[in-house]
Motif scaffolding. Structure first.
Motif, PDB file in Angstrom:
ATOM      1  N   ARG A 100       0.841  -1.195   0.000  1.00 38.55           N
ATOM      2  CA  ARG A 100       0.000   0.000   0.000  1.00 38.55           C
ATOM      3  C   ARG A 100       0.877   1.245   0.000  1.00 38.55           C
ATOM      4  O   ARG A 100       1.708   1.442   0.874  1.00 38.55           O
ATOM      5  N   THR A 101       0.697   2.099  -0.994  1.00 33.09           N
ATOM      6  CA  THR A 101       1.454   3.339  -1.066  1.00 33.09           C
ATOM      7  C   THR A 101       0.478   4.487  -1.242  1.00 33.09           C
ATOM      8  O   THR A 101      -0.716   4.285  -1.419  1.00 33.09           O
ATOM      9  N   GLY A 102       0.989   5.695  -1.213  1.00 28.63           N
ATOM     10  CA  GLY A 102       0.104   6.831  -1.409  1.00 28.63           C
ATOM     11  C   GLY A 102       0.521   8.001  -0.557  1.00 28.63           C
ATOM     12  O   GLY A 102       1.630   8.042  -0.032  1.00 28.63           O
ATOM     13  N   PRO A 103      -0.385   8.988  -0.373  1.00 29.70           N
ATOM     14  CA  PRO A 103      -0.042  10.201   0.367  1.00 29.70           C
ATOM     15  C   PRO A 103       0.448   9.933   1.784  1.00 29.70           C
ATOM     16  O   PRO A 103       1.276  10.660   2.311  1.00 29.70           O
ATOM     17  N   THR A 104      -0.093   8.873   2.420  1.00 31.21           N
ATOM     18  CA  THR A 104       0.303   8.585   3.789  1.00 31.21           C
ATOM     19  C   THR A 104       1.789   8.316   3.881  1.00 31.21           C
ATOM     20  O   THR A 104       2.446   8.674   4.855  1.00 31.21           O
ATOM     21  N   ASP A 105       2.375   7.674   2.879  1.00 26.88           N
ATOM     22  CA  ASP A 105       3.802   7.381   2.909  1.00 26.88           C
ATOM     23  C   ASP A 105       4.615   8.671   2.958  1.00 26.88           C
ATOM     24  O   ASP A 105       5.561   8.787   3.734  1.00 26.88           O
ATOM     25  N   ALA A 106       4.253   9.644   2.143  1.00 27.21           N
ATOM     26  CA  ALA A 106       4.957  10.919   2.135  1.00 27.21           C
ATOM     27  C   ALA A 106       4.771  11.636   3.465  1.00 27.21           C
ATOM     28  O   ALA A 106       5.707  12.233   4.006  1.00 27.21           O
ATOM     29  N   ALA A 107       3.549  11.587   4.014  1.00 25.11           N
ATOM     30  CA  ALA A 107       3.278  12.237   5.294  1.00 25.11           C
ATOM     31  C   ALA A 107       4.081  11.580   6.411  1.00 25.11           C
ATOM     32  O   ALA A 107       4.613  12.257   7.294  1.00 25.11           O
ATOM     33  N   MET A 108       4.171  10.252   6.379  1.00 26.86           N
ATOM     34  CA  MET A 108       4.925   9.522   7.401  1.00 26.86           C
ATOM     35  C   MET A 108       6.395   9.891   7.366  1.00 26.86           C
ATOM     36  O   MET A 108       7.055  10.002   8.403  1.00 26.86           O
ATOM     37  N   ARG A 109       6.934  10.075   6.184  1.00 28.62           N
ATOM     38  CA  ARG A 109       8.349  10.421   6.062  1.00 28.62           C
ATOM     39  C   ARG A 109       8.609  11.869   6.478  1.00 28.62           C
ATOM     40  O   ARG A 109       9.689  12.184   6.957  1.00 28.62           O
ATOM     41  N   LYS A 110       7.603  12.710   6.326  1.00 26.36           N
ATOM     42  CA  LYS A 110       7.781  14.109   6.710  1.00 26.36           C
ATOM     43  C   LYS A 110       7.732  14.286   8.219  1.00 26.36           C
ATOM     44  O   LYS A 110       8.600  14.947   8.821  1.00 26.36           O
ATOM     45  N   ALA A 111       6.727  13.720   8.854  1.00 22.15           N
ATOM     46  CA  ALA A 111       6.581  13.860  10.313  1.00 22.15           C
ATOM     47  C   ALA A 111       5.699  12.735  10.825  1.00 22.15           C
ATOM     48  O   ALA A 111       4.616  12.488  10.281  1.00 22.15           O
ATOM     49  N   ARG A 112       6.150  12.071  11.871  1.00 16.99           N
ATOM     50  CA  ARG A 112       5.372  10.974  12.451  1.00 16.99           C
ATOM     51  C   ARG A 112       5.731  10.822  13.927  1.00 16.99           C
ATOM     52  O   ARG A 112       6.739  11.340  14.403  1.00 16.99           O
ATOM     53  N   VAL A 113       4.874  10.095  14.633  1.00 17.05           N
ATOM     54  CA  VAL A 113       5.155   9.747  16.019  1.00 17.05           C
ATOM     55  C   VAL A 113       6.047   8.514  16.042  1.00 17.05           C
ATOM     56  O   VAL A 113       5.754   7.519  15.376  1.00 17.05           O
ATOM     57  N   CYS A 114       7.132   8.590  16.788  1.00 15.14           N
ATOM     58  CA  CYS A 114       7.973   7.421  17.051  1.00 15.14           C
ATOM     59  C   CYS A 114       7.805   7.123  18.541  1.00 15.14           C
ATOM     60  O   CYS A 114       8.541   7.645  19.383  1.00 15.14           O
ATOM     61  N   TYR A 115       6.794   6.371  18.867  1.00 14.62           N
ATOM     62  CA  TYR A 115       6.385   6.028  20.232  1.00 14.62           C
ATOM     63  C   TYR A 115       5.830   7.246  20.956  1.00 14.62           C
ATOM     64  O   TYR A 115       4.652   7.308  21.242  1.00 14.62           O
ATOM     65  N   ASP A 116       6.670   8.248  21.278  1.00 14.27           N
ATOM     66  CA  ASP A 116       6.149   9.445  21.944  1.00 14.27           C
ATOM     67  C   ASP A 116       6.909  10.711  21.576  1.00 14.27           C
ATOM     68  O   ASP A 116       6.772  11.742  22.238  1.00 14.27           O
ATOM     69  N   HIS A 117       7.715  10.641  20.502  1.00 11.03           N
ATOM     70  CA  HIS A 117       8.486  11.820  20.099  1.00 11.03           C
ATOM     71  C   HIS A 117       8.407  12.004  18.581  1.00 11.03           C
ATOM     72  O   HIS A 117       7.883  11.139  17.879  1.00 11.03           O
ATOM     73  N   GLY A 200      -1.394  23.607  19.113  1.00  8.79           N
ATOM     74  CA  GLY A 200      -2.221  23.493  17.918  1.00  8.79           C
ATOM     75  C   GLY A 200      -1.438  23.559  16.625  1.00  8.79           C
ATOM     76  O   GLY A 200      -2.016  23.744  15.554  1.00  8.79           O
ATOM     77  N   TRP A 201      -0.111  23.393  16.716  1.00 11.12           N
ATOM     78  CA  TRP A 201       0.707  23.416  15.510  1.00 11.12           C
ATOM     79  C   TRP A 201       0.497  22.164  14.666  1.00 11.12           C
ATOM     80  O   TRP A 201       0.643  22.205  13.443  1.00 11.12           O
ATOM     81  N   ALA A 202       0.193  21.072  15.322  1.00 14.55           N
ATOM     82  CA  ALA A 202       0.111  19.792  14.619  1.00 14.55           C
ATOM     83  C   ALA A 202      -0.911  18.893  15.293  1.00 14.55           C
ATOM     84  O   ALA A 202      -1.315  19.130  16.437  1.00 14.55           O
ATOM     85  N   GLN A 203      -1.312  17.867  14.573  1.00 17.60           N
ATOM     86  CA  GLN A 203      -2.186  16.856  15.142  1.00 17.60           C
ATOM     87  C   GLN A 203      -1.904  15.515  14.478  1.00 17.60           C
ATOM     88  O   GLN A 203      -1.353  15.462  13.377  1.00 17.60           O
ATOM     89  N   ARG A 204      -2.257  14.464  15.165  1.00 18.25           N
ATOM     90  CA  ARG A 204      -2.054  13.139  14.602  1.00 18.25           C
ATOM     91  C   ARG A 204      -3.098  12.853  13.540  1.00 18.25           C
ATOM     92  O   ARG A 204      -4.266  13.185  13.699  1.00 18.25           O
ATOM     93  N   GLN A 205      -2.677  12.233  12.457  1.00 19.78           N
ATOM     94  CA  GLN A 205      -3.615  11.814  11.421  1.00 19.78           C
ATOM     95  C   GLN A 205      -4.268  10.520  11.884  1.00 19.78           C
ATOM     96  O   GLN A 205      -3.578   9.602  12.327  1.00 19.78           O
ATOM     97  N   PRO A 206      -5.603  10.427  11.817  1.00 19.61           N
ATOM     98  CA  PRO A 206      -6.290   9.234  12.313  1.00 19.61           C
ATOM     99  C   PRO A 206      -5.780   7.945  11.668  1.00 19.61           C
ATOM    100  O   PRO A 206      -5.467   7.915  10.475  1.00 19.61           O
ATOM    101  N   ALA A 207      -5.697   6.895  12.480  1.00 19.20           N
ATOM    102  CA  ALA A 207      -5.366   5.540  12.025  1.00 19.20           C
ATOM    103  C   ALA A 207      -3.984   5.426  11.393  1.00 19.20           C
ATOM    104  O   ALA A 207      -3.748   4.548  10.569  1.00 19.20           O
ATOM    105  N   THR A 208      -3.075   6.318  11.745  1.00 19.68           N
ATOM    106  CA  THR A 208      -1.715   6.237  11.235  1.00 19.68           C
ATOM    107  C   THR A 208      -0.797   6.944  12.218  1.00 19.68           C
ATOM    108  O   THR A 208      -1.242   7.697  13.085  1.00 19.68           O
TER     109      THR A 208
END
Length: 226
Positions: A100-117, A200-208
């Protein structure tokens, strides 16, 4: 003669695709039910319960009971670091690509939660600035935020008193699977990410695990790191 811990047992637990998907779903620090993890793994709830029992036996996850509901989470930051390292190896080898590929992959590489950081491009950029501008100080025994670093972080409302009392290291580097360079972990890493959410700078994307910065939030982030 065998010496040291037996890594094959842990490798076998993580190596099963269904269990791997469930562990990956817990990488954002949330606690999920067996039903939610079954959906993540694409298996039945009954099969998921069997897998979860094995993961608990291997001490990779923990269970919290609230009334009739059972919630599962990673057993700790060491488990999260193990999974992040495996993701990096899988990404480097090219054998662990998901279909499965798509926009989520790009978003994950840009910014994501790694456990709590914060991880991804933005997490690495933050640590780069902290090192380059001496926001961090190496005491020889540990890595801590310097007085200059707290001066910079005061811009977003953080002070030394903001750090919770804990035996956890204040600052620790974590090797990022997508950038293959380090981002900031430890209690300071969690504190900074929590503040980005609170402002309010950022928020988690649901289910990812992806984190989405607003236009204003990303601009303020870039101003913070110069």
């Amino acid at each position: 003669m065998k010496e040291g811990p037996d890594i094959s047992r842990i490798a076998a637990l993580v190596g099963d695709p269904a269990r791997g998907n469930m562990l990956n779903a817990l990488m954002d620090g949330r606690a999920l039910t067996a039903g939610e993890l079954a959906i993540e793994a694409g298996i039945t709830k009954q099969t998921a319960s069997s897998h979860l029992a094995r993961l608990m036996e291997g001490r990779l996850i923990e269970r919290e009971v609230q009334g009739r509901h059972h919630y599962y989470r990673l057993a700790g930051r060491d488990v999260a670091a193990l999974l992040e390292a495996l993701m990096r190896v899988a990404d480097t080898s090219g054998t662990g690509k998901r279909t499965r590929t798509g926009p989520t992959d790009a978003a994950m590489r840009k910014a994501r939660v790694c456990y709590d950081h914060l991880a991804g491009d933005m997490g690495v950029a933050l640590l780069d600035r902290m090192i380059a501008d001496k926001w961090l100080m190496d005491t020889g025994a540990r890595l801590v935020i310097s007085s200059r670093g707290w001066e910079q972080l005061s811009v977003i409302g953080l002070t030394p008193a903001s750090l919770p009392r804990s035996n956890r290291p204040e600052c620790r580097t974590c090797l990022d699977w997508s950038v293959r360079r380090h981002h900031l972990a430890g209690s300071a890493g969690k504190l900074i990410l929590d503040q980005f959410f609170a402002l309010g700078w950022a928020q988690r994307q649901p289910a990812t695990r992806a984190i989405i910065f607003s236009g204003t939030g990303e601009r303020r982030f870039r101003e913070l790191i110069g």
